[in-house]
Motif scaffolding. Structure first.
Motif, PDB file in Angstrom:
ATOM      1  N   ARG A  37       1.015  -1.166  -0.061  1.00 58.41           N
ATOM      2  CA  ARG A  37      -0.354   0.255   0.149  1.00 58.41           C
ATOM      3  C   ARG A  37       1.098   1.474   0.031  1.00 58.41           C
ATOM      4  O   ARG A  37       0.576   2.181  -1.035  1.00 58.41           O
ATOM      5  CB  ARG A  37      -1.522   0.026   1.270  1.00 58.41           C
ATOM      6  N   PHE A  38       2.209   1.472   1.267  1.00 60.26           N
ATOM      7  CA  PHE A  38       2.355   2.347   1.114  1.00 60.26           C
ATOM      8  C   PHE A  38       4.262   2.510  -0.008  1.00 60.26           C
ATOM      9  O   PHE A  38       4.646   3.496  -0.164  1.00 60.26           O
ATOM     10  CB  PHE A  38       2.574   3.007   2.575  1.00 60.26           C
ATOM     11  N   LEU A  41       4.281   5.009  -2.875  1.00 63.28           N
ATOM     12  CA  LEU A  41       4.715   6.519  -2.269  1.00 63.28           C
ATOM     13  C   LEU A  41       5.653   6.545  -1.779  1.00 63.28           C
ATOM     14  O   LEU A  41       5.729   8.229  -2.768  1.00 63.28           O
ATOM     15  CB  LEU A  41       3.564   6.948  -1.013  1.00 63.28           C
ATOM     16  N   ILE A  50       3.337  13.836  -3.795  1.00 63.22           N
ATOM     17  CA  ILE A  50       2.336  13.013  -2.718  1.00 63.22           C
ATOM     18  C   ILE A  50       1.577  14.229  -1.579  1.00 63.22           C
ATOM     19  O   ILE A  50       1.255  15.278  -1.820  1.00 63.22           O
ATOM     20  CB  ILE A  50       3.477  12.539  -1.157  1.00 63.22           C
ATOM     21  N   GLU A  51       0.452  13.796  -1.654  1.00 60.97           N
ATOM     22  CA  GLU A  51      -0.684  14.365  -0.980  1.00 60.97           C
ATOM     23  C   GLU A  51      -0.960  14.296   0.418  1.00 60.97           C
ATOM     24  O   GLU A  51       0.060  13.354   0.897  1.00 60.97           O
ATOM     25  CB  GLU A  51      -2.723  14.160  -1.572  1.00 60.97           C
ATOM     26  N   HIS A  53      -3.429  14.018   2.602  1.00 60.22           N
ATOM     27  CA  HIS A  53      -4.089  12.558   2.992  1.00 60.22           C
ATOM     28  C   HIS A  53      -2.970  11.574   2.563  1.00 60.22           C
ATOM     29  O   HIS A  53      -3.330  10.152   3.526  1.00 60.22           O
ATOM     30  CB  HIS A  53      -5.480  12.814   2.230  1.00 60.22           C
ATOM     31  N   GLU A  54      -2.856  11.710   2.360  1.00 59.94           N
ATOM     32  CA  GLU A  54      -1.774  10.090   1.500  1.00 59.94           C
ATOM     33  C   GLU A  54      -0.422  10.083   2.330  1.00 59.94           C
ATOM     34  O   GLU A  54      -0.010   8.918   2.758  1.00 59.94           O
ATOM     35  CB  GLU A  54      -1.204   9.874   0.081  1.00 59.94           C
ATOM     36  N   SER A  57      -1.612   9.081   6.503  1.00 58.73           N
ATOM     37  CA  SER A  57      -2.629   7.572   6.485  1.00 58.73           C
ATOM     38  C   SER A  57      -1.604   7.046   6.448  1.00 58.73           C
ATOM     39  O   SER A  57      -2.091   5.848   7.946  1.00 58.73           O
ATOM     40  CB  SER A  57      -3.388   7.636   4.998  1.00 58.73           C
TER      41      SER A  57
END
Length: 357
Positions: A37-38, A41, A50-51, A53-54, A57
Motif C-alpha cells: 500500500r505505502f 508512495l 505526495i498529497e 492525506h496520503e 494516512s
C-alpha cells in the motif's frame, strides 16, 4: 563475532521461533499488505507529488499496522507540504549515501524525528533499512549491541551505524527487518528489570509497599487525570519551574529524546540536561511501586546515564515527582543527597455557563 552479538542473536532467535503475543503476530502478518500500500508512495518521484492525506494516512497505526504515536507529529510535518515533499524525496533516494539523506531529512523537515524517518525508510527500502525508535534502541542496549558513535556524529551517521547492526542481526537469525522490528516488543518485556522479584521467581511484596500502592490507587481514583502527568510534563515543560534551569534532553533527529529515554536497564520517564552546566537530571514519576522501589529505580537509571551518556564527565542527579510522600519515601530520599523529591497538585475547576438569551 563478539560474545555479546552471539548472545543477542540467540535471544532474538528465541523470540522469533517462540510464542509471541497476538499483536506481534498481527504486525508480522501485515508486512506485505503495508508495503504494497505505502511502498509506491515513498519513491523519489512519487514523494515529490505526495498529497497530504496520503502521507498522514501512513502515520496512523490503523494503517501502518506497526508503529503507534507517529501521528502526533502530523501538525508539524504537514505545516509546509513543499518542504515535506522535498525532504521525503531526498530521504528515500538510494543514489545518495544513507547517512547524508537521513540527516538532511530531519534537519529540513519540521517534526521529522528518528521514529518517523526510519519507519518511512523501512517501507521504502524494506531490505536495506531498519527502524530506530525508543523500543529498538532499548533492545539494542539491553542486548549489549548498541554501537558507539564519534563525538558530534550527525543523526544520519548514528542511524547508519545502528542500521548496520540491525542488518547483521536480521541476517544472523534469517529474518527480515520488518519482523525484527516487531520482535523488539517481545525482547523489551524479557529484558525489563523486575525489582520486586526474588531468586525463586515469585513476586516479593512487602506490607509497606502494598500500603504505598493502595495509597497511590486511592489518589488515582480521586483524580484519574494524574496518569497523564508524564505526557503533561513533556508537552508543557516550558511552563514548569524545572524549565528555568533544565531543558528536556534532545538530539538531532530526536526532539523528544528525553521522553521515555531508553537505557540498558529500562526507560527513564523524563531526562533533562542543565541549560548552562554539564549536569543531567533523571526524573521518575512515583506510581504504584513502593518507596524503596522508586528510589532504587531512579538510582539505577542515574547509573545508566552516567555510563551511557555522561561517560564519567559531569554530574547526574535524580528527581522523584509524586502526588504525596510517605515517611518511608522522605527518609529514603533524605539519605540520598543526589536525589530530590517534589510533590505536585492537580487543580481542576468547573464553572457554570450562563444560558444565553
Amino acid at each position: 563475532m563478539s560474545e555479546a552479538f552471539e548472545r543477542a542473536t540467540e535471544q532474538i532467535y528465541d523470540a522469533l521461533t517462540g510464542p509471541k503475543p497476538d499483536q506481534v503476530e498481527e504486525i508480522i502478518a501485515s508486512r506485505d499488505e503495508v508495503l504494497e500500500r505505502f511502498g509506491p508512495l515513498f519513491t523519489p518521484k512519487r514523494a515529490r507529488e505526495i498529497e497530504e492525506h496520503e502521507f498522514t494516512s501512513f502515520l496512523h497505526f490503523r494503517n501502518n499496522k506497526h508503529w503507534s504515536g507517529l501521528d502526533r507529529s502530523i501538525p508539524h510535518l504537514t505545516s509546509d507540504m513543499e518542504q515535506l515533499r522535498e525532504g521525503l524525496s531526498r530521504l528515500v533516494d538510494p543514489s545518495e549515501p544513507l547517512a547524508e539523506r537521513a540527516t538532511a531529512a530531519v534537519r529540513h523537515v519540521k517534526g521529522m524525528g528518528k521514529a518517523t524517518a526510519t519507519a518511512i525508510l523501512q517501507v521504502a527500502r524494506p531490505d536495506d533499512c531498519g527502524v530506530w525508535n525508543s523500543t529498538s534502541g532499548h533492545g539494542l542496549k539491553a542486548l549489549d549491541v548498541w554501537p558507539r558513535f564519534e563525538h558530534g556524529a550527525t543523526f544520519g551517521e548514528r542511524y547508519a551505524r545502528i542500521n548496520d547492526v540491525l542488518l547483521r542481526l536480521a541476517d544472523a537469525v534469517d529474518t527480515d527487518l520488518w519482523t525484527l522490528d516487531a520482535l523488539w516488543g517481545v525482547i523489551d518485556e524479557e529484558n525489563e528489570p523486575s525489582p520486586n522479584v526474588e531468586h525463586g521467581g515469585k513476586p516479593s511484596v512487602q506490607k509497606e509497599e502494598i500500603e504505598d500502592e493502595v495509597a497511590s490507587e486511592e489518589a488515582t481514583a480521586r483524580f484519574g487525570l494524574e496518569r497523564y502527568l508524564q505526557e503533561f510534563l513533556r508537552d508543557n515543560w516550558s511552563t514548569t519551574e524545572l524549565a528555568d534551569e533544565w531543558r528536556l534532553y534532545a538530539e538531532e533527529g530526536e526532539p523528544e529524546a528525553g521522553f521515555e529515554y531508553p537505557v540498558k536497564v529500562g526507560y527513564i520517564d523524563l531526562l533533562a540536561h542543565h541549560r548552562e552546566e554539564d549536569r543531567w537530571l533523571v526524573i521518575e514519576l512515583k506510581r504504584g511501586q513502593g518507596s524503596d522501589g522508586t528510589v532504587g529505580q531512579v538510582l539505577r537509571y542515574m547509573g545508566a546515564v552516567r555510563r551511557e551518556l555522561a561517560e564519567g564527565e559531569g554530574t547526574v542527579e535524580g528527581l522523584i515527582i509524586a502526588h504525596e510522600a510517605s515517611d518511608r519515601l522522605r527518609y529514603a530520599v533524605g539519605e540520598t543527597k543526589s536525589v530530590g523529591l517534589q510533590l505536585y497538585d492537580v487543580d481542576f475547576h468547573l464553572r457554570q455557563e450562563e444560558a444565553r438569551r
